[in-house]
Design a protein around this motif. Sequence first.
Motif, PDB file in Angstrom:
ATOM      1  N   CYS A 196      88.148   4.578  27.561  1.00  0.00           N
ATOM      2  CA  CYS A 196      86.968   4.216  26.775  1.00  0.00           C
ATOM      3  C   CYS A 196      85.968   3.626  27.775  1.00  0.00           C
ATOM      4  O   CYS A 196      86.310   2.709  28.526  1.00  0.00           O
ATOM      5  N   LEU A 197      84.777   4.179  27.823  1.00  0.00           N
ATOM      6  CA  LEU A 197      83.774   3.663  28.751  1.00  0.00           C
ATOM      7  C   LEU A 197      82.896   2.662  28.025  1.00  0.00           C
ATOM      8  O   LEU A 197      82.335   2.968  26.969  1.00  0.00           O
ATOM      9  N   GLU A 198      82.818   1.449  28.602  1.00  0.00           N
ATOM     10  CA  GLU A 198      81.993   0.402  27.974  1.00  0.00           C
ATOM     11  C   GLU A 198      80.649   0.346  28.673  1.00  0.00           C
ATOM     12  O   GLU A 198      80.583   0.148  29.887  1.00  0.00           O
ATOM     13  N   ILE A 199      79.609   0.541  27.893  1.00  0.00           N
ATOM     14  CA  ILE A 199      78.271   0.376  28.463  1.00  0.00           C
ATOM     15  C   ILE A 199      77.573  -0.723  27.682  1.00  0.00           C
ATOM     16  O   ILE A 199      77.827  -0.903  26.498  1.00  0.00           O
ATOM     17  N   THR A 200      76.705  -1.473  28.364  1.00  0.00           N
ATOM     18  CA  THR A 200      76.064  -2.568  27.642  1.00  0.00           C
ATOM     19  C   THR A 200      74.976  -2.008  26.738  1.00  0.00           C
ATOM     20  O   THR A 200      74.445  -0.931  26.987  1.00  0.00           O
ATOM     21  N   GLU A 201      74.689  -2.806  25.747  1.00  0.00           N
ATOM     22  CA  GLU A 201      73.690  -2.394  24.770  1.00  0.00           C
ATOM     23  C   GLU A 201      72.340  -2.120  25.432  1.00  0.00           C
ATOM     24  O   GLU A 201      71.652  -1.160  25.110  1.00  0.00           O
ATOM     25  N   THR A 202      71.990  -2.955  26.419  1.00  0.00           N
ATOM     26  CA  THR A 202      70.693  -2.767  27.086  1.00  0.00           C
ATOM     27  C   THR A 202      70.645  -1.432  27.826  1.00  0.00           C
ATOM     28  O   THR A 202      69.612  -0.768  27.837  1.00  0.00           O
ATOM     29  N   ALA A 203      71.776  -1.034  28.430  1.00  0.00           N
ATOM     30  CA  ALA A 203      71.813   0.250  29.134  1.00  0.00           C
ATOM     31  C   ALA A 203      71.595   1.382  28.155  1.00  0.00           C
ATOM     32  O   ALA A 203      70.887   2.349  28.429  1.00  0.00           O
ATOM     33  N   ALA A 204      72.195   1.234  26.980  1.00  0.00           N
ATOM     34  CA  ALA A 204      72.099   2.295  25.987  1.00  0.00           C
ATOM     35  C   ALA A 204      70.684   2.400  25.433  1.00  0.00           C
ATOM     36  O   ALA A 204      70.204   3.475  25.096  1.00  0.00           O
ATOM     37  N   LEU A 205      70.028   1.245  25.353  1.00  0.00           N
ATOM     38  CA  LEU A 205      68.707   1.255  24.725  1.00  0.00           C
ATOM     39  C   LEU A 205      67.575   1.635  25.670  1.00  0.00           C
ATOM     40  O   LEU A 205      66.466   1.897  25.249  1.00  0.00           O
ATOM     41  N   ASP A 206      67.882   1.650  26.963  1.00  0.00           N
ATOM     42  CA  ASP A 206      66.864   1.936  27.973  1.00  0.00           C
ATOM     43  C   ASP A 206      66.130   3.242  27.673  1.00  0.00           C
ATOM     44  O   ASP A 206      64.919   3.299  27.617  1.00  0.00           O
ATOM     45  N   ASP A 207      66.904   4.289  27.522  1.00  0.00           N
ATOM     46  CA  ASP A 207      66.326   5.571  27.158  1.00  0.00           C
ATOM     47  C   ASP A 207      67.342   6.214  26.228  1.00  0.00           C
ATOM     48  O   ASP A 207      68.304   6.852  26.653  1.00  0.00           O
ATOM     49  N   ILE A 208      67.107   5.996  24.955  1.00  0.00           N
ATOM     50  CA  ILE A 208      68.143   6.308  23.965  1.00  0.00           C
ATOM     51  C   ILE A 208      68.490   7.799  23.928  1.00  0.00           C
ATOM     52  O   ILE A 208      69.660   8.170  23.797  1.00  0.00           O
ATOM     53  N   LEU A 209      67.504   8.660  24.122  1.00  0.00           N
ATOM     54  CA  LEU A 209      67.781  10.103  24.063  1.00  0.00           C
ATOM     55  C   LEU A 209      68.623  10.540  25.261  1.00  0.00           C
ATOM     56  O   LEU A 209      69.572  11.313  25.134  1.00  0.00           O
ATOM     57  N   GLU A 210      68.258   9.994  26.443  1.00  0.00           N
ATOM     58  CA  GLU A 210      69.000  10.329  27.658  1.00  0.00           C
ATOM     59  C   GLU A 210      70.431   9.808  27.533  1.00  0.00           C
ATOM     60  O   GLU A 210      71.393  10.483  27.902  1.00  0.00           O
ATOM     61  N   CYS A 211      70.545   8.603  26.974  1.00  0.00           N
ATOM     62  CA  CYS A 211      71.860   7.998  26.793  1.00  0.00           C
ATOM     63  C   CYS A 211      72.715   8.879  25.877  1.00  0.00           C
ATOM     64  O   CYS A 211      73.886   9.149  26.179  1.00  0.00           O
ATOM     65  N   ALA A 212      72.122   9.330  24.787  1.00  0.00           N
ATOM     66  CA  ALA A 212      72.858  10.172  23.841  1.00  0.00           C
ATOM     67  C   ALA A 212      73.337  11.450  24.530  1.00  0.00           C
ATOM     68  O   ALA A 212      74.457  11.908  24.312  1.00  0.00           O
ATOM     69  N   ARG A 213      72.499  11.984  25.407  1.00  0.00           N
ATOM     70  CA  ARG A 213      72.839  13.226  26.120  1.00  0.00           C
ATOM     71  C   ARG A 213      74.040  12.988  27.055  1.00  0.00           C
ATOM     72  O   ARG A 213      74.993  13.756  27.055  1.00  0.00           O
ATOM     73  N   VAL A 214      73.968  11.862  27.791  1.00  0.00           N
ATOM     74  CA  VAL A 214      75.049  11.543  28.735  1.00  0.00           C
ATOM     75  C   VAL A 214      76.361  11.324  27.984  1.00  0.00           C
ATOM     76  O   VAL A 214      77.420  11.829  28.384  1.00  0.00           O
ATOM     77  N   VAL A 215      76.266  10.583  26.883  1.00  0.00           N
ATOM     78  CA  VAL A 215      77.468  10.304  26.084  1.00  0.00           C
ATOM     79  C   VAL A 215      78.089  11.634  25.630  1.00  0.00           C
ATOM     80  O   VAL A 215      79.309  11.844  25.756  1.00  0.00           O
ATOM     81  N   ASP A 216      77.265  12.550  25.154  1.00  0.00           N
ATOM     82  CA  ASP A 216      77.788  13.842  24.690  1.00  0.00           C
ATOM     83  C   ASP A 216      78.449  14.623  25.820  1.00  0.00           C
ATOM     84  O   ASP A 216      79.491  15.243  25.628  1.00  0.00           O
ATOM     85  N   ILE A 217      77.834  14.579  27.015  1.00  0.00           N
ATOM     86  CA  ILE A 217      78.404  15.304  28.167  1.00  0.00           C
ATOM     87  C   ILE A 217      79.801  14.758  28.485  1.00  0.00           C
ATOM     88  O   ILE A 217      80.772  15.499  28.600  1.00  0.00           O
ATOM     89  N   LEU A 218      79.883  13.418  28.594  1.00  0.00           N
ATOM     90  CA  LEU A 218      81.156  12.819  29.016  1.00  0.00           C
ATOM     91  C   LEU A 218      82.220  12.897  27.917  1.00  0.00           C
ATOM     92  O   LEU A 218      83.420  12.977  28.203  1.00  0.00           O
ATOM     93  N   LYS A 219      81.771  12.918  26.688  1.00  0.00           N
ATOM     94  CA  LYS A 219      82.741  12.966  25.580  1.00  0.00           C
ATOM     95  C   LYS A 219      83.500  14.291  25.525  1.00  0.00           C
ATOM     96  O   LYS A 219      84.556  14.382  24.910  1.00  0.00           O
TER      97      LYS A 219
END
Length: 503
Positions: free
Chosen positions: A365-388
């Motif tokens: 399980c990869l823990e990322i901080t809330e601030t990292a996730a909110l930085d660029d929410i669309l990019e974050c969603a993309r990265v999460v989908d790739i790694l998942k």
Amino acid sequence: MKKTNYYALKLAFTYFFFATLWILFSDRVVTALATNLEMHELGQAFKGHFFVVVTSMMLWSLARKNNLALERASDIDSVTGLHSPSVFMRHVDTLLAPRDQQTSYVLVIIDIDGFTSLTNKLGFERTNHLLSDMAHAIEVSTLLDKLTSRVHADRFACLVALDGASDMALYIDRLHRECHRHLQRYEQQATCSIGVALFGPDGYDAATLMTAATRALNEAKKRKNTVTYHDMHLTEQAQKRRQLVSALRVAINNKEIEVVFQPQYRLTSGELSGLEVLARWTHETYGVVPPSTFITLAEEQGFCEDLTALVLEKAANQLRDSDLLGTVIQRVSVNISAVEFNSQSAIRRIDDYLKLNPEFARYLCLEITETAALDDILECARVVDILKRHGVAFSIDDFGVGYTSLGMFNRINVDEIKIDRSFIQSMETDSRAKAITAGIIDITKRLEINVVAEGVETATQLALLKSFGCEYVQGYYLGYPSTLSELKVAMPVRKVNANIDNS
Ligand code: C2E
Ligand code: CA
Ligand code: CA
């Protein structure tokens, strides 16, 4: 054509043009205007005086205009395009005039080491390019308009504004590295030294700050390629910091960073549900360096990718050897820093790791901080989908302290959130923290996202969390971060419900 020649020629030509017109037409004008002989003689007599008055005024206006243009031109350094030292000093004084400033200003002087031999090697033209490049780099990093100047051949001065939260040493180090990088593009061995003076402790005006920064620079020049503060105490601090950075680099390279594991429990059954991997660093001279210090340094220095690779490697090896994975432990949480999460190369590296280690990835399980996730929410969603795609789960760490938008859950496919320990720890005394915690648990349950309460330190907190329906818990009350062998010893006897009952 040189500017001075141009201005002189312009002046002469204007005079020539006007005088020629005068010679050609002045008599005709007098004749045309005079109605009798008397007026004609008067016109002829005063014509010369009038010529002198008009040409004097014209010359005065032209000379003034040209002088202003020349003055403006001399305000700009022709090599670098920066403002002249006098303009710089004037602007610094204007900016620093109110003494009760909220912003902390520092005056920085940057000087190239061994400039004469560098000029001999590079030649005149390339040296000018280098100076112009350095000027641009310094100007970009100071961001204050007109507050960078070339004060001497190879010496630049700039005023930097830092808000309270900015780390001065970090900023100056970055500036030093940036200048070094530009120098190396021209000559591999080239270095520069920096002297720093602080508005307030070292002076309140441009002249005093320049003197203090120059004094600091002279100290720096003795050692070359160093940064020296006018205040010796700050220099020592900055040196210690740099030593720690080098030691950290060595520790990561030599795989001296260790990992410990903190247990997480399922509150409903009391069973161990997972482990969070936490990095530990003990240095032979500096002793135990807390993660808050070395993780921050790693983030600033760009070491995080290597650190995560090491943490993953050590955690995977130790867990594999212990035979706990897949039996007692179903989930292993690893922290990913915000810097890493927002870097394409770091994500590619994690992606490669997961591809090569599918057996470990399915428990991860990869823990990322809330601030990292909110930085660029669309990019974050993309990265999460790739790694998942590799079967890893995602957790939002320190939830509640950033500027959370509940809309985040619509966009990012997270599996878990960890309520920040500040809420858990103030729940007993602060009814708002209690309400927020209960609210977060309620919402995440409705969204079918796992919720972990971290930082549980007392039986009362545990009981409250149970009453809110919190599913997972982690904290010193249930288990300190420890080695796997220590954990194995404690495992059979430690159960969450037993802890509640004992309290
Ligand atoms: P975190 O991810 O929020 O990790 C939990 C921190 O809370 C750990 O501190 C843990 O020891 C501490 N903790 C656990 N239970 C309790 C409790 O009941 N009370 C209190 N007061 N504290 C508790 P630690 O190990 O000092 O780590 C601090 C932070 O450093 C971590 O916060 C995490 O953000 C970062 N960190 C640690 N290891 C790594 C790593 O391998 N990679 C990255 N990127 N960051 C890491
Ligand atoms: Ca964490
Ligand atoms: Ca946390």
